[in-house]
Design an enzyme around this catalytic site. Structure first.
Site, PDB file in Angstrom:
ATOM      1  N   ARG A  59      98.773  41.181  41.490  1.00 39.88           N
ATOM      2  CA  ARG A  59      97.332  40.874  41.474  1.00 39.88           C
ATOM      3  C   ARG A  59      96.738  41.010  40.081  1.00 39.88           C
ATOM      4  NH1 ARG A  59      97.782  43.810  46.844  1.00 39.88           N
ATOM      5  NH2 ARG A  59      98.404  45.377  45.366  1.00 39.88           N
ATOM      6  N   GLU A  96     105.227  57.659  45.142  1.00 41.00           N
ATOM      7  CA  GLU A  96     105.157  58.771  46.086  1.00 41.00           C
ATOM      8  C   GLU A  96     106.563  59.148  46.567  1.00 41.00           C
ATOM      9  OE1 GLU A  96     102.236  57.824  48.927  1.00 41.00           O
ATOM     10  OE2 GLU A  96     102.269  59.824  49.841  1.00 41.00           O
TER      11      GLU A  96
END
Ligand code: AMP
Length: 174
Positions: A59, A96
């Site tokens: 994006r 993560e």
């Protein structure tokens, strides 16, 4: 600027339970909102003698290329590992769970180039700080990183300590 939040779709529990996903593709689909975002970035960086915009896959390419067009610069594509033909330089960053890496072409940044790093969203800052490191490895300068959305609770801007951070919208306390 807050009215732009109405153009961003919020998707709970995507891509994993507990994650609030900010889907800015809905904003890209609205001509007035998309133009407002690009105009705001262009006003900020016009006159700063920017040599190129670096967009982060995927994006960041959308915002970055529209901005680069307005600044009359080219755009550098920072891609996920393995997508660019060599020679490339690579920088890994932690997610993560596990690690990932982004790459640019080794000749994309010349020493002394002034680059604005652009992505849609700043979360933990791992991705953008890896992009800044890639530019610096080549001898380039990153006066500022620009994002449409920032999640301040994740303290991403602290990870990008050597560059300024600019975001148009912030979502705190989610
Ligand atoms: P980070 O490296 O943690 O700053 O993550 C930033 C990258 O992950 C950006 O390229 C975003 O597109 C994507 N991202 C991370 N969290 C979100 C979220 N909550 N909503 C939408 N995109 C996200």
């Amino acid at each position: 600027m807050e009215h732009l939040k109405q153009s961003i779709r919020e998707v709970p529990d995507f891509p994993r339970p507990g994650i609030q996903f900010y889907d800015i593709s809905t904003l890209f689909r609205e001509p007035a909102a998309f133009a407002e975002v690009v105009d705001r970035l262009a006003r900020r960086y016009l006159g700063m003698n920017i040599d190129a915009v670096l967009g982060i896959e995927a994006r960041g390419f959308v915002l970055g290329s529209a901005l680069a067009y307005r600044l009359n610069t080219g755009i550098i594509l920072a891609r996920k590992k393995g997508k660019l033909p060599g020679p490339t330089i690579s920088e890994s960053y932690s997610l993560e769970y596990g690690n990932d890496a982004i790459e640019i072409n080794a000749d994309a940044v010349a020493p002394g180039d002034v680059i604005i790093v652009v992505d849609d969203l700043l979360a933990t800052g791992g991705t953008a700080s890896a992009a800044v490191k890639l530019v610096k490895k080549c001898g380039g300068l990153v006066p500022e990183c620009a994002f449409l959305v920032e999640l301040p609770d994740l303290h991403g801007r602290e990870k990008i300590s050597d560059s300024l951070v600019y975001s148009i919208l912030q979502y705190a306390g989610d």
